[in-house]
Scaffold this motif. Structure first.
Motif, PDB file in Angstrom:
ATOM      1  N   ALA A 142       1.016  -1.400   0.012  1.00 48.85           N
ATOM      2  CA  ALA A 142       0.266  -0.289   0.174  1.00 48.85           C
ATOM      3  C   ALA A 142       1.090   1.103  -0.209  1.00 48.85           C
ATOM      4  CB  ALA A 142      -0.726  -0.163   1.051  1.00 48.85           C
ATOM      5  N   GLN A 143       2.165   1.218   0.366  1.00 46.52           N
ATOM      6  CA  GLN A 143       2.854   2.263   1.219  1.00 46.52           C
ATOM      7  C   GLN A 143       3.380   2.995  -0.822  1.00 46.52           C
ATOM      8  OE1 GLN A 143       3.371   4.516   3.873  1.00 46.52           O
ATOM      9  NE2 GLN A 143       4.063   6.033   1.919  1.00 46.52           N
ATOM     10  N   ARG A 144       3.752   1.779  -1.016  1.00 45.37           N
ATOM     11  CA  ARG A 144       4.666   1.704  -2.437  1.00 45.37           C
ATOM     12  C   ARG A 144       3.426   2.303  -3.739  1.00 45.37           C
ATOM     13  NH1 ARG A 144       8.451  -2.983  -3.920  1.00 45.37           N
ATOM     14  NH2 ARG A 144       9.045  -2.013  -5.122  1.00 45.37           N
ATOM     15  N   ALA A 145       2.440   1.605  -3.911  1.00 46.43           N
ATOM     16  CA  ALA A 145       1.462   2.158  -4.321  1.00 46.43           C
ATOM     17  C   ALA A 145       1.188   3.586  -4.095  1.00 46.43           C
ATOM     18  CB  ALA A 145       0.319   1.225  -4.227  1.00 46.43           C
ATOM     19  N   GLU A 146       1.429   4.566  -2.996  1.00 49.02           N
ATOM     20  CA  GLU A 146       0.746   5.767  -2.795  1.00 49.02           C
ATOM     21  C   GLU A 146       2.411   6.497  -2.754  1.00 49.02           C
ATOM     22  OE1 GLU A 146       0.088   8.746   0.929  1.00 49.02           O
ATOM     23  OE2 GLU A 146       0.430   6.845   1.699  1.00 49.02           O
ATOM     24  N   ASP A 147       3.121   5.540  -2.681  1.00 49.52           N
ATOM     25  CA  ASP A 147       3.932   6.674  -3.431  1.00 49.52           C
ATOM     26  C   ASP A 147       4.127   7.208  -3.911  1.00 49.52           C
ATOM     27  OD1 ASP A 147       5.403   7.070  -0.987  1.00 49.52           O
ATOM     28  OD2 ASP A 147       6.736   5.421  -0.543  1.00 49.52           O
ATOM     29  N   ARG A 148       3.915   5.747  -5.311  1.00 53.07           N
ATOM     30  CA  ARG A 148       3.880   5.785  -6.774  1.00 53.07           C
ATOM     31  C   ARG A 148       2.625   7.224  -7.014  1.00 53.07           C
ATOM     32  NH1 ARG A 148       1.411   4.680 -11.592  1.00 53.07           N
ATOM     33  NH2 ARG A 148       2.482   3.753 -13.216  1.00 53.07           N
ATOM     34  N   GLY A 149       1.884   7.382  -6.848  1.00 44.65           N
ATOM     35  CA  GLY A 149       0.872   7.620  -7.348  1.00 44.65           C
ATOM     36  C   GLY A 149       0.937   9.278  -6.497  1.00 44.65           C
ATOM     37  N   ARG A 150       1.855   9.378  -5.651  1.00 42.69           N
ATOM     38  CA  ARG A 150       2.888  10.900  -5.212  1.00 42.69           C
ATOM     39  C   ARG A 150       3.465  11.811  -6.139  1.00 42.69           C
ATOM     40  NH1 ARG A 150       1.252  12.948  -0.272  1.00 42.69           N
ATOM     41  NH2 ARG A 150       0.314  11.854   0.664  1.00 42.69           N
ATOM     42  N   VAL A 151       4.312  10.477  -6.813  1.00 41.55           N
ATOM     43  CA  VAL A 151       5.341  10.383  -7.804  1.00 41.55           C
ATOM     44  C   VAL A 151       4.991  11.268  -8.839  1.00 41.55           C
ATOM     45  CG1 VAL A 151       6.783  10.058  -8.810  1.00 41.55           C
ATOM     46  CG2 VAL A 151       7.351   8.950  -6.725  1.00 41.55           C
ATOM     47  N   GLU A 152       3.184  10.045  -9.454  1.00 41.53           N
ATOM     48  CA  GLU A 152       3.512  10.757 -10.699  1.00 41.53           C
ATOM     49  C   GLU A 152       2.668  12.029 -10.613  1.00 41.53           C
ATOM     50  OE1 GLU A 152       0.546   8.664 -14.540  1.00 41.53           O
ATOM     51  OE2 GLU A 152       0.218   8.149 -12.365  1.00 41.53           O
ATOM     52  N   ASN A 153       1.467  12.843  -9.477  1.00 36.56           N
ATOM     53  CA  ASN A 153       1.382  12.948  -9.252  1.00 36.56           C
ATOM     54  C   ASN A 153       2.309  14.661  -9.889  1.00 36.56           C
ATOM     55  OD1 ASN A 153      -1.186  13.403  -9.164  1.00 36.56           O
ATOM     56  ND2 ASN A 153      -1.627  13.534  -6.994  1.00 36.56           N
ATOM     57  N   LEU A 154       3.604  14.456  -8.440  1.00 36.85           N
ATOM     58  CA  LEU A 154       4.302  15.376  -8.342  1.00 36.85           C
ATOM     59  C   LEU A 154       4.959  15.806 -10.011  1.00 36.85           C
ATOM     60  CD1 LEU A 154       6.681  17.338  -6.943  1.00 36.85           C
ATOM     61  CD2 LEU A 154       8.137  15.720  -7.224  1.00 36.85           C
ATOM     62  N   PHE A 155       5.070  15.127 -10.621  1.00 34.80           N
ATOM     63  CA  PHE A 155       5.852  15.297 -12.309  1.00 34.80           C
ATOM     64  C   PHE A 155       4.260  15.941 -12.874  1.00 34.80           C
ATOM     65  CE2 PHE A 155       6.078  14.035 -16.647  1.00 34.80           C
ATOM     66  CZ  PHE A 155       7.233  14.828 -16.783  1.00 34.80           C
ATOM     67  N   ASN A 156       3.247  15.229 -13.280  1.00 25.13           N
ATOM     68  CA  ASN A 156       2.397  16.244 -13.077  1.00 25.13           C
ATOM     69  C   ASN A 156       1.477  17.341 -12.887  1.00 25.13           C
ATOM     70  OD1 ASN A 156       1.675  13.972 -14.776  1.00 25.13           O
ATOM     71  ND2 ASN A 156      -0.347  13.042 -13.707  1.00 25.13           N
ATOM     72  N   ARG A 157       2.421  18.129 -11.870  1.00 28.00           N
ATOM     73  CA  ARG A 157       1.659  19.311 -11.402  1.00 28.00           C
ATOM     74  C   ARG A 157       3.166  20.543 -11.952  1.00 28.00           C
ATOM     75  NH1 ARG A 157       0.075  20.490  -6.808  1.00 28.00           N
ATOM     76  NH2 ARG A 157      -0.101  19.045  -6.159  1.00 28.00           N
ATOM     77  N   TYR A 158       4.288  19.114 -12.183  1.00 30.14           N
ATOM     78  CA  TYR A 158       5.715  20.294 -13.133  1.00 30.14           C
ATOM     79  C   TYR A 158       4.982  20.933 -14.276  1.00 30.14           C
ATOM     80  CZ  TYR A 158       9.972  20.510 -15.421  1.00 30.14           C
ATOM     81  OH  TYR A 158      10.798  21.171 -16.796  1.00 30.14           O
ATOM     82  N   MET A 159       4.194  19.916 -15.238  1.00 28.48           N
ATOM     83  CA  MET A 159       4.010  19.909 -16.055  1.00 28.48           C
ATOM     84  C   MET A 159       2.549  21.198 -16.180  1.00 28.48           C
ATOM     85  SD  MET A 159       5.495  19.173 -18.579  1.00 28.48           S
ATOM     86  CE  MET A 159       6.499  18.108 -18.379  1.00 28.48           C
ATOM     87  N   HIS A 160       2.285  21.128 -15.610  1.00 27.35           N
ATOM     88  CA  HIS A 160       0.856  22.055 -15.345  1.00 27.35           C
ATOM     89  C   HIS A 160       1.943  23.743 -15.279  1.00 27.35           C
ATOM     90  CE1 HIS A 160      -3.026  20.045 -15.982  1.00 27.35           C
ATOM     91  NE2 HIS A 160      -2.899  18.892 -15.066  1.00 27.35           N
ATOM     92  N   LEU A 161       2.883  23.920 -14.299  1.00 25.81           N
ATOM     93  CA  LEU A 161       3.041  24.625 -14.119  1.00 25.81           C
ATOM     94  C   LEU A 161       3.886  25.283 -15.288  1.00 25.81           C
ATOM     95  CD1 LEU A 161       4.020  24.471 -10.139  1.00 25.81           C
ATOM     96  CD2 LEU A 161       2.375  26.031 -11.220  1.00 25.81           C
ATOM     97  N   HIS A 162       4.669  24.070 -15.804  1.00 28.71           N
ATOM     98  CA  HIS A 162       5.389  24.417 -16.438  1.00 28.71           C
ATOM     99  C   HIS A 162       4.666  25.315 -17.866  1.00 28.71           C
ATOM    100  CE1 HIS A 162       9.249  24.967 -18.833  1.00 28.71           C
ATOM    101  NE2 HIS A 162       9.299  24.433 -20.282  1.00 28.71           N
ATOM    102  N   ASN A 163       3.143  24.836 -18.373  1.00 26.35           N
ATOM    103  CA  ASN A 163       2.713  24.734 -19.574  1.00 26.35           C
ATOM    104  C   ASN A 163       2.148  26.242 -19.324  1.00 26.35           C
ATOM    105  OD1 ASN A 163       3.097  22.798 -20.675  1.00 26.35           O
ATOM    106  ND2 ASN A 163       1.355  21.670 -20.074  1.00 26.35           N
ATOM    107  N   ALA A 164       1.627  27.056 -18.290  1.00 27.20           N
ATOM    108  CA  ALA A 164       1.198  28.169 -17.341  1.00 27.20           C
ATOM    109  C   ALA A 164       2.427  29.180 -17.058  1.00 27.20           C
ATOM    110  CB  ALA A 164       0.542  27.881 -16.692  1.00 27.20           C
TER     111      ALA A 164
END
Length: 260
Positions: A31-53
């Motif tokens: 469960a922790q690894r699944a949560e970590d994976r989701g947080r990692v993906e969110n981090l990069f997605n957040r990066y891309m939204h900020l970079h696009n703007a």
């Protein structure tokens, strides 16, 4: 009925409790690894939204803390950045010109969190568009990049662009942060030209330290690199064969530097 627990039954109960405990610990770890994976993906997605703007200043806190050993970023063949200051300089002072559009959409992630939970690796593909307006005099320095017509008295650059990303993440104080960042530009082409023809004549551009086009379409160059790249990125050319680069991460126990 006797309430006496025999040695054999006690041993059996202990074995069952031990097995149950191991199952609970394994489920928690999964469960922790699944949560970590989701947080990692969110981090990069957040990066891309900020970079696009064009909100790159907000990306700086997403990086590891200043002084973290091993920090690295690389975007072209012109060099790589290996200090917190030089890495985060990429995100400072980025202009937000009128008429400029960047829309990078990432997909196809392969993300693996190390079994020790301290680091993670991810690769993504990106397909996007980039466009803006440039003063005609400035545009003379990069004639192949522009569309034939002008808009509002300015030259237009409107490009398709494709990239790959390979990123290592580090968990600090319970939060995932960017640690080692690499962008591989694979191909680009003006709207009016196919990427095969443009790729053949534009290979040298990937070795330049051009960062982006700023106000009035003026070129803005990368900060001076800290060191040369250990090996070059080879974007698409009709004269070369494609390679699996970067290789998607696989399950692993602890960090190894596979994206260098």
């Amino acid at each position: 009925m006797s309430d006496t627990i025999t040695a054999a039954s006690l041993e059996e109960i202990t074995a069952e409790l031990t097995a149950l405990r191991e199952e609970v610990l394994a489920a928690r770890a999964l469960a922790q690894r699944a949560e970590d994976r989701g947080r990692v993906e969110n981090l990069f997605n957040r990066y891309m939204h900020l970079h696009n703007a064009f909100e790159d200043e907000q990306i700086i806190p997403l990086w590891v803390k200043e002084g973290t050993e091993g920090i690295r970023a690389r975007y072209t063949n012109a060099g790589q950045y290996t200090t917190w200051q030089s890495v985060t300089d990429y995100h400072r002072g980025r202009p937000h010109p009128v008429g400029k559009l960047i829309l990078h959409a990432t997909s196809t992630p392969v993300i693996e969190v190390a079994a020790d939970g301290k680091t993670a690796k991810g690769v993504w593909l990106m397909a996007g568009t980039e466009s803006g307006l440039t003063d005609p005099k400035v545009a003379e320095a990069f004639p192949d990049m522009y569309s034939p017509e002008e808009v509002l008295g300015q030259k237009v650059w409107a490009h398709w662009v494709w990239c790959k990303y390979a990123i290592d993440f580090l968990k600090q104080d319970g939060e995932w942060r960017f640690w080692k960042f690499r962008c591989y530009e694979l191909a680009r082409a003006p709207f009016e030209e196919n990427w095969v023809a443009f790729g053949l004549k534009n290979q040298g551009a990937f070795d330049l330290d051009l960062m982006y086009f700023g106000d009035d379409g003026k070129p803005v160059f990368m900060p001076p690199a800290d060191e040369p790249v250990p090996s070059g990125n080879h974007p698409y050319s009709p004269e070369t064969v494609q390679k699996l680069e970067p290789e998607p991460p696989v399950p692993h126990e602890t960090f190894t530097d596979t994206f260098a």
